[in-house]
Design a protein around this motif. Structure first.
Motif, PDB file in Angstrom:
ATOM      1  N   ASP A  51       0.807  -1.209   0.000  1.00  0.00           N
ATOM      2  CA  ASP A  51       0.000   0.000   0.000  1.00  0.00           C
ATOM      3  C   ASP A  51       0.847   1.268   0.000  1.00  0.00           C
ATOM      4  O   ASP A  51       0.340   2.358   0.221  1.00  0.00           O
ATOM      5  CB  ASP A  51      -0.926   0.009   1.226  1.00  0.00           C
ATOM      6  CG  ASP A  51      -0.158  -0.140   2.535  1.00  0.00           C
ATOM      7  OD1 ASP A  51      -0.793  -0.314   3.587  1.00  0.00           O
ATOM      8  OD2 ASP A  51       1.095  -0.104   2.494  1.00  0.00           O
ATOM      9  N   ALA A  53       2.954   2.082   2.179  1.00  0.00           N
ATOM     10  CA  ALA A  53       3.325   2.493   3.538  1.00  0.00           C
ATOM     11  C   ALA A  53       3.834   1.322   4.368  1.00  0.00           C
ATOM     12  O   ALA A  53       4.516   1.535   5.369  1.00  0.00           O
ATOM     13  CB  ALA A  53       2.123   3.117   4.244  1.00  0.00           C
ATOM     14  N   THR A  54       3.510   0.104   3.966  1.00  0.00           N
ATOM     15  CA  THR A  54       3.929  -1.071   4.726  1.00  0.00           C
ATOM     16  C   THR A  54       5.292  -1.527   4.237  1.00  0.00           C
ATOM     17  O   THR A  54       5.476  -1.821   3.058  1.00  0.00           O
ATOM     18  CB  THR A  54       2.913  -2.215   4.561  1.00  0.00           C
ATOM     19  OG1 THR A  54       1.629  -1.746   4.964  1.00  0.00           O
ATOM     20  CG2 THR A  54       3.309  -3.407   5.413  1.00  0.00           C
ATOM     21  N   ARG A  55       6.250  -1.565   5.178  1.00  0.00           N
ATOM     22  CA  ARG A  55       7.611  -1.925   4.805  1.00  0.00           C
ATOM     23  C   ARG A  55       7.746  -3.437   4.627  1.00  0.00           C
ATOM     24  O   ARG A  55       7.014  -4.225   5.246  1.00  0.00           O
ATOM     25  CB  ARG A  55       8.598  -1.436   5.860  1.00  0.00           C
ATOM     26  CG  ARG A  55       8.607   0.091   6.011  1.00  0.00           C
ATOM     27  CD  ARG A  55       9.725   0.544   6.945  1.00  0.00           C
ATOM     28  NE  ARG A  55       9.610  -0.042   8.264  1.00  0.00           N
ATOM     29  CZ  ARG A  55       8.860   0.456   9.226  1.00  0.00           C
ATOM     30  NH1 ARG A  55       8.135   1.531   9.021  1.00  0.00           N
ATOM     31  NH2 ARG A  55       8.816  -0.129  10.417  1.00  0.00           N
ATOM     32  N   GLU A  58       8.189  -5.405   7.759  1.00  0.00           N
ATOM     33  CA  GLU A  58       6.948  -5.638   8.507  1.00  0.00           C
ATOM     34  C   GLU A  58       6.216  -6.846   7.947  1.00  0.00           C
ATOM     35  O   GLU A  58       5.625  -7.643   8.687  1.00  0.00           O
ATOM     36  CB  GLU A  58       6.060  -4.399   8.442  1.00  0.00           C
ATOM     37  CG  GLU A  58       6.622  -3.194   9.181  1.00  0.00           C
ATOM     38  CD  GLU A  58       5.700  -1.998   9.104  1.00  0.00           C
ATOM     39  OE1 GLU A  58       5.309  -1.612   7.978  1.00  0.00           O
ATOM     40  OE2 GLU A  58       5.379  -1.426  10.165  1.00  0.00           O
ATOM     41  N   ALA A 113      -1.736  20.253  17.537  1.00  0.00           N
ATOM     42  CA  ALA A 113      -3.088  20.144  18.098  1.00  0.00           C
ATOM     43  C   ALA A 113      -3.166  21.006  19.336  1.00  0.00           C
ATOM     44  O   ALA A 113      -2.224  21.155  20.088  1.00  0.00           O
ATOM     45  CB  ALA A 113      -3.401  18.691  18.433  1.00  0.00           C
ATOM     46  N   GLU A 114      -4.369  21.653  19.586  1.00  0.00           N
ATOM     47  CA  GLU A 114      -4.547  22.545  20.730  1.00  0.00           C
ATOM     48  C   GLU A 114      -4.384  21.772  22.024  1.00  0.00           C
ATOM     49  O   GLU A 114      -4.989  20.729  22.208  1.00  0.00           O
ATOM     50  CB  GLU A 114      -5.964  23.148  20.694  1.00  0.00           C
ATOM     51  CG  GLU A 114      -6.107  24.300  19.728  1.00  0.00           C
ATOM     52  CD  GLU A 114      -5.278  25.485  20.155  1.00  0.00           C
ATOM     53  OE1 GLU A 114      -4.631  26.093  19.287  1.00  0.00           O
ATOM     54  OE2 GLU A 114      -5.248  25.786  21.367  1.00  0.00           O
ATOM     55  N   PRO A 115      -3.556  22.242  22.994  1.00  0.00           N
ATOM     56  CA  PRO A 115      -3.384  21.517  24.256  1.00  0.00           C
ATOM     57  C   PRO A 115      -4.616  21.654  25.132  1.00  0.00           C
ATOM     58  O   PRO A 115      -5.263  22.694  25.151  1.00  0.00           O
ATOM     59  CB  PRO A 115      -2.173  22.198  24.906  1.00  0.00           C
ATOM     60  CG  PRO A 115      -2.142  23.571  24.305  1.00  0.00           C
ATOM     61  CD  PRO A 115      -2.747  23.490  22.951  1.00  0.00           C
ATOM     62  N   ARG A 116      -4.955  20.522  25.852  1.00  0.00           N
ATOM     63  CA  ARG A 116      -6.018  20.595  26.835  1.00  0.00           C
ATOM     64  C   ARG A 116      -5.382  20.336  28.200  1.00  0.00           C
ATOM     65  O   ARG A 116      -4.289  19.807  28.262  1.00  0.00           O
ATOM     66  CB  ARG A 116      -7.083  19.526  26.565  1.00  0.00           C
ATOM     67  CG  ARG A 116      -7.719  19.645  25.208  1.00  0.00           C
ATOM     68  CD  ARG A 116      -9.009  18.848  25.188  1.00  0.00           C
ATOM     69  NE  ARG A 116      -8.855  17.487  25.675  1.00  0.00           N
ATOM     70  CZ  ARG A 116      -8.518  16.451  24.906  1.00  0.00           C
ATOM     71  NH1 ARG A 116      -8.265  16.634  23.634  1.00  0.00           N
ATOM     72  NH2 ARG A 116      -8.418  15.240  25.404  1.00  0.00           N
ATOM     73  N   ASP A 118      -5.719  18.662  32.149  1.00  0.00           N
ATOM     74  CA  ASP A 118      -6.416  17.654  32.949  1.00  0.00           C
ATOM     75  C   ASP A 118      -7.177  18.258  34.121  1.00  0.00           C
ATOM     76  O   ASP A 118      -6.623  19.042  34.849  1.00  0.00           O
ATOM     77  CB  ASP A 118      -5.379  16.643  33.448  1.00  0.00           C
ATOM     78  CG  ASP A 118      -6.070  15.487  34.150  1.00  0.00           C
ATOM     79  OD1 ASP A 118      -5.433  14.844  34.980  1.00  0.00           O
ATOM     80  OD2 ASP A 118      -7.261  15.263  33.878  1.00  0.00           O
TER      81      ASP A 118
END
Lengths: 118, 225
Positions: A51, A53-55, A58, A113-116, A118
């Motif tokens: 595909d 992407a699969t080496r 693997e 990505a925006e940090p959230r 805890d």
């Protein structure tokens, strides 16, 4: 073909091939050229893994685990199958850079990505 | 030349299916049924006493603690195991393979194909329905990627941070972590924040989810609290 594999090339199946398969037979159909390729189940499974992407390593690891064969035997079987695919034109080889780009993009996406909290 | 009979254990919760299978296997020239079982415990007991060469096992049979029957049989006898399950269920197939099954057959197949699968398992082959093989290989590769990724993530954590992650997986909040590790609540908070940061996630919940998903929990040195 071995030189492409050892250089880190990643196999990519040709998009114009159609799979016609059930438990009794597994056939790849090249409608454009009117050619049919009959494969054993393992060969078809390996082709589906091509595909871009699969080496290869693997695939070897998966075959080794699933069929409980030695790494050397798994490697020989996978390489032989991919060599044959390449010889008859069922796959192309993507350069290693292509795979790294996919992974780098995924890492950058996670990092931005925006940090959230805890 | 006649083929020696292979001893078979049959395991299934449905009595009608199990007994019918025992009947037809017993009539087959190559198999001898040495026991049948309806449950995990019964199957293990029969396996220990009969030491069958083969076992035909219904998919999904597990101990109360969640151990797959296939894995348990591998512990107590030398049987090669054919799991029979839902032909379209890739998750069931992957679970069978991970539990050490030597073959998987769909319960939709007829008797002749079941016999053929059992003969191939007896002969040392790994038997998988061809239509499921591609997806199974892909599932194994994806799982191996997660394992490799998990290994790499664990190397980022200190010994103490691994202890904290283990406690988070066990459901501890920062106060419980502090109590168990005999540290201050503030120090516990700092460790938790470091774990979150090093794993590249944004919350305790994500850290726990990632740990479970990547199998990090199994690789931690679990100590009882």
């Amino acid at each position: 073909m071995r030189s492409v594999i050892s250089g880190g090339g990643v196999p990519q199946r040709r998009p114009l091939l159609r799979v016609d398969a059930n438990d009794e037979r597994q056939v790849l159909v090249d409608a454009e050229h009117g050619v049919r390729y009959e494969l054993n189940p393992t060969a078809l499974a390996l082709w589906e893994l091509c595909d871009g992407a699969t080496r290869v390593a693997e695939m070897v690891e998966g075959v080794c685990e699933l069929f409980a064969v030695s790494p050397e035997r798994a490697e020989a079987d996978v390489y032989r199958t991919l060599d044959e695919f390449g010889r008859v034109g069922l796959i192309d080889w993507a350069a290693p850079g292509h795979l790294e780009d996919v992974e780098d993009r995924a890492r950058r996406k996670r990092a931005t990505a925006e940090p959230r909290h805890d | 030349m006649s083929v020696p009979l292979a001893s078979v254990l049959v395991v299934g919760s449905e009595a009608l299916y199990r007994e019918a299978l025992c009947d037809v296997l017993g009539s087959h020239a190559e198999f001898a049924v040495v026991g049948q079982a309806a449950s995990f415990a019964e199957a293990v007991q029969v396996a220990v006493s009969a030491d069958p060469e083969l076992a035909v096992v219904e998919a999904g049979v597990r101990s109360a603690g969640g151990k797959p029957l296939c894995a348990a049989l591998k512990d107590v006898c030398s049987a090669r195991v054919l799991v029979v399950g839902d032909g379209g269920d890739q998750a069931e197939l992957l679970a069978a393979v991970e539990a050490g099954a030597d073959g998987f057959a769909s319960r939709d197949v007829g008797l002749q194909r079941l016999f053929s699968a059992l003969q191939r398992v007896r002969d040392g082959e790994a038997v998988v329905p061809p239509a499921m093989l591609g997806a199974l290989l892909r599932d194994l590769i994806v799982r191996n990627r997660q394992v490799d990724s998990g290994r790499e993530l664990l190397t980022r954590l200190t010994r103490r941070e691994k202890e904290v992650l283990e406690l988070l997986v066990d459901g501890c909040d920062h106060e419980a972590v502090a109590d168990i590790l005999v540290i201050s609540p503030q120090t516990a908070r700092t460790h938790i924040q470091n774990v979150i940061s090093k794993l590249g996630v944004h919350s305790r919940l994500e850290a726990v989810s990632l740990a479970v998903r990547h199998g990090l929990v199994d690789r931690l040195d679990r100590k009882s609290a």
